[in-house]
Design a protein around this motif. Sequence first.
Motif, PDB file in Angstrom:
ATOM      1  N   PRO A 472     -16.214 -16.440 -83.695  1.00  0.00           N
ATOM      2  CA  PRO A 472     -16.816 -15.429 -82.832  1.00  0.00           C
ATOM      3  C   PRO A 472     -16.314 -14.024 -83.157  1.00  0.00           C
ATOM      4  O   PRO A 472     -15.252 -13.836 -83.752  1.00  0.00           O
ATOM      5  CB  PRO A 472     -16.348 -15.862 -81.445  1.00  0.00           C
ATOM      6  N   PHE A 473     -17.103 -13.044 -82.783  1.00  0.00           N
ATOM      7  CA  PHE A 473     -16.649 -11.652 -82.823  1.00  0.00           C
ATOM      8  C   PHE A 473     -17.331 -10.896 -81.689  1.00  0.00           C
ATOM      9  O   PHE A 473     -18.366 -11.323 -81.168  1.00  0.00           O
ATOM     10  CB  PHE A 473     -16.950 -11.001 -84.177  1.00  0.00           C
ATOM     11  N   LYS A 479     -20.429 -11.101 -77.040  1.00  0.00           N
ATOM     12  CA  LYS A 479     -19.796 -12.026 -77.963  1.00  0.00           C
ATOM     13  C   LYS A 479     -20.862 -12.582 -78.913  1.00  0.00           C
ATOM     14  O   LYS A 479     -21.933 -13.017 -78.481  1.00  0.00           O
ATOM     15  CB  LYS A 479     -19.130 -13.165 -77.199  1.00  0.00           C
ATOM     16  N   HIS A 480     -20.571 -12.601 -80.202  1.00  0.00           N
ATOM     17  CA  HIS A 480     -21.508 -13.053 -81.227  1.00  0.00           C
ATOM     18  C   HIS A 480     -20.799 -14.062 -82.136  1.00  0.00           C
ATOM     19  O   HIS A 480     -19.598 -14.321 -81.979  1.00  0.00           O
ATOM     20  CB  HIS A 480     -22.028 -11.868 -82.041  1.00  0.00           C
ATOM     21  N   GLU A 481     -21.540 -14.618 -83.111  1.00  0.00           N
ATOM     22  CA  GLU A 481     -20.987 -15.597 -84.041  1.00  0.00           C
ATOM     23  C   GLU A 481     -21.313 -15.203 -85.470  1.00  0.00           C
ATOM     24  O   GLU A 481     -22.374 -14.625 -85.739  1.00  0.00           O
ATOM     25  CB  GLU A 481     -21.545 -16.991 -83.768  1.00  0.00           C
ATOM     26  N   LYS A 544     -26.112 -11.802 -79.977  1.00  0.00           N
ATOM     27  CA  LYS A 544     -26.552 -12.102 -78.622  1.00  0.00           C
ATOM     28  C   LYS A 544     -26.701 -10.808 -77.828  1.00  0.00           C
ATOM     29  O   LYS A 544     -25.824 -10.430 -77.036  1.00  0.00           O
ATOM     30  CB  LYS A 544     -25.535 -13.022 -77.947  1.00  0.00           C
ATOM     31  N   PRO A 545     -27.838 -10.095 -78.004  1.00  0.00           N
ATOM     32  CA  PRO A 545     -28.049  -8.866 -77.224  1.00  0.00           C
ATOM     33  C   PRO A 545     -28.047  -9.119 -75.726  1.00  0.00           C
ATOM     34  O   PRO A 545     -27.593  -8.277 -74.947  1.00  0.00           O
ATOM     35  CB  PRO A 545     -29.416  -8.379 -77.708  1.00  0.00           C
ATOM     36  N   THR A 546     -28.583 -10.304 -75.322  1.00  0.00           N
ATOM     37  CA  THR A 546     -28.556 -10.709 -73.923  1.00  0.00           C
ATOM     38  C   THR A 546     -28.237 -12.200 -73.892  1.00  0.00           C
ATOM     39  O   THR A 546     -28.207 -12.871 -74.915  1.00  0.00           O
ATOM     40  CB  THR A 546     -29.912 -10.465 -73.221  1.00  0.00           C
TER      41      THR A 546
END
Length: 829
Positions: A472-473, A479-481, A544-546
């Motif tokens: 993740p970052f 939080k995104h991947e 993941k914008p939302t």
Amino acid sequence: MPTPSAPVAPTFSPSRLSRAVLLACLSLGLGATATVARAQASAQAPAHHEIPAGPLDDVLTRFAAAAGVPLTIDGQLTAGKRSAGLSGSYGVREGLDRILAGSGLTVTAQPGGGYVLVKSPAATDTSGEAALPVIKVRSQAMLEATTEGTGSYTTGATSASTGLNLSLRETPQSVTVVTRQRIEDQGLTQMMDLVQNVAGLSVSQGGNAGSDSSTIYSRGFAVENYLIDGVGQNYSNYSSIFQTNDLVIFDRVEVVRGASGLMNGVGSPGASINLVRKKPTAEFQASGRVEVGSWNYYRGEADVSGALNEAGTLRGRAVAAVQDNDSYIDRLNEKRKVLYGILEADLTPNTLATAGVSIQHHDATGHARGGRPLFAKDGSLVNWARSDSAAANWGYSERHNSSLFASLEHRFDSGWSVKGTAIRSESDYDERLGYAAGGNLTPGTGSGISLYGSGWEGTPVQETFDVRATGPFEAFGRKHELVVGASTSRTRDVAPDFPGWAVTPIPDIYNWDGNTPEAPVYAPRGTQSFSERLTSAFAAARLKPTDELSVILGARVTDWRNSVSYVDNAGVMYDSSSRAESGEITPFAGVTYDFSPHWSAYASYTSIFKPQNNQSVDGSYLDPVLGNTWETGVKGAFFDNQLNVSAAIYRIQLDNFGVVIPGEFVGGDLNKPAYRAESGTLSRGFELEVSGALTPAWQLSAAFARNLAQTREGGPLDTSIPANTFKLFSTYKLASVGNGLTLGGGVRWQSEIYSERSIFPGGGAAPIPVRFTQEAYAVVDLMARYQITRNLGASVNLNNAFDKSYHMSTWNSYYGTPREVRAALDVKF
């Protein structure tokens, strides 16, 4: 095209070998039982877990699936609760207590095995009254990627499309996962059997298993990408050797339909097939299976797994199988041997080392690459019996594969993990071909048909190293991947180069026993040296914008090199070619949007890059196939994600697609049809699929696919593959009948296929145009399984229950398998 080979005489007794391997399997099981008996005595043997933080029911079901224990959850108890996850080695009860710490919940053990989630004894509701009795609800909100032991026809996660561990609903491509439960229910022991039951796939089979005459198609194009544990198998000189895989060593098979360039770098736009190996289990388990069936079919399997030390930090698994069978086709006999072993070691709580070996042998005698000719010299259709063989008695196929693999994976506290994998795989094939496929029958006399004699052999060795990191970052408060990786693979093969085909007339095919003519004697005219190197790197990010919207962006850059040279016996090179493509970028973009708690819409795009071995009339290779593919659809997940549904629409456009030039051959070699490159090839269609549980007792897999593949001028691209297919298989468990009775059945249906050609009667007569049509047909399969005792079960599979007669190809008289029955006894501990 592989080169001809000389025959190799058998050096062992098949019946003695079968008995010896069966005894070895039994010895293996007994030995491993003694080794891991301590693990069976305790359900608390520690196992390594890496479960990220998340909703409490999510973390619990991930843990239960990984530990292989039943867990009953009441969703009202876990609603709104979260868990910090679990990292490290824990026993079952210890792990559950750690996850539930501070939640006010606990678990109670059940007499029949498993656990039930309840409120802690001191917990009360807001009114001060004692907690109400728990309502038991079967819940597996997030199934693990591993399917063994789940009893499910679906999976909780797959990384086959993007390299990211996503659920089927989160993946913006069409993915079918054939689980271990479905493999066992349908008795699918071989990969080619499995493919015929996969959504959207069809098989054009013109000869026996173990040759290059069985092409798998998806969305109008041949499937040429085969992977094991996500790592590609590369040998473009003869990719069909990868079809000879026994399924006893695999947990599941993942099929990504459409282009998969992000994970493969090169490949066709049809589909990729990823076989995922079984892994060791922390808890002891052992199973054995003995199966008998039609045409002297005999098969035995043994599978033992568990912890190999007190701490459970070293785990192992061994799997073995042996099979011996005749066939509905005269003279054909097959023998298979499989041995698989794997070890896992927790070097630290966050570091996992894996090493293993697999050996697979498939040997066939009375082997034919094709069936007898369909038409007589007068243009009439010949009605051969399904048992009529085209094989000479001396025809055989031997395909042996051995693979050594090792990996090292480390998980960081940040949630990131890095994994490196090294593989060395050697495929030894030796095929001697003699089959009655030439000419056309002279009615009444039995003359006119010729035997094609040839063969090829090789020992390609592939060495691969793959490394990837995922985790993740955070960016913009979300939080995104991300996953990044690189791989390099080199395949080498030095094989004898034999001359082409020997064509010998058969005097009377009506009374032919396969003994004449004798095998042609070939001497190698030289040596063929083949080398192929594939180096690539890729990255993909899931943004993941939302909470409802996910955007996946990625690309792979690929370097590809291929060289072939031929040296005669005097050491003089008489032919060679060398090709290379550098810096080819394959982009991928996908988006999913959750527009309701159960439904998502998605769309994806990727480009296509595939070097090809097709040659023009002058011998030059066609340029790589290039193109684009678009896909959009909806996906749904129901009943705690135990049922997945999807509907997809796709469009594929290709340039430089190789199309056969009728009557033209490369350099006049009748063994090498010439091709031309066609641009503007278009394939489009839609697919509908449902898989999983309708109720806890009812499993279902069903799919309909329609494809329209056209040339630039709008004509059909290949009429020998069906435009429409329907696949269905379902089981229902009647728990009230004795110790449990499971009944199942399914149907495989495909639309009409046909091919057109000309018959040359000879004597100066004009060619006769003919057309062979295999009308639409359906094949029905049935099964039943009864649990005799807790450890012993019996099953029976009745395939092609109504004995439908149909051709597997429109180019010769090779028939599909008639009605067959297989019965088995299974023992599990």
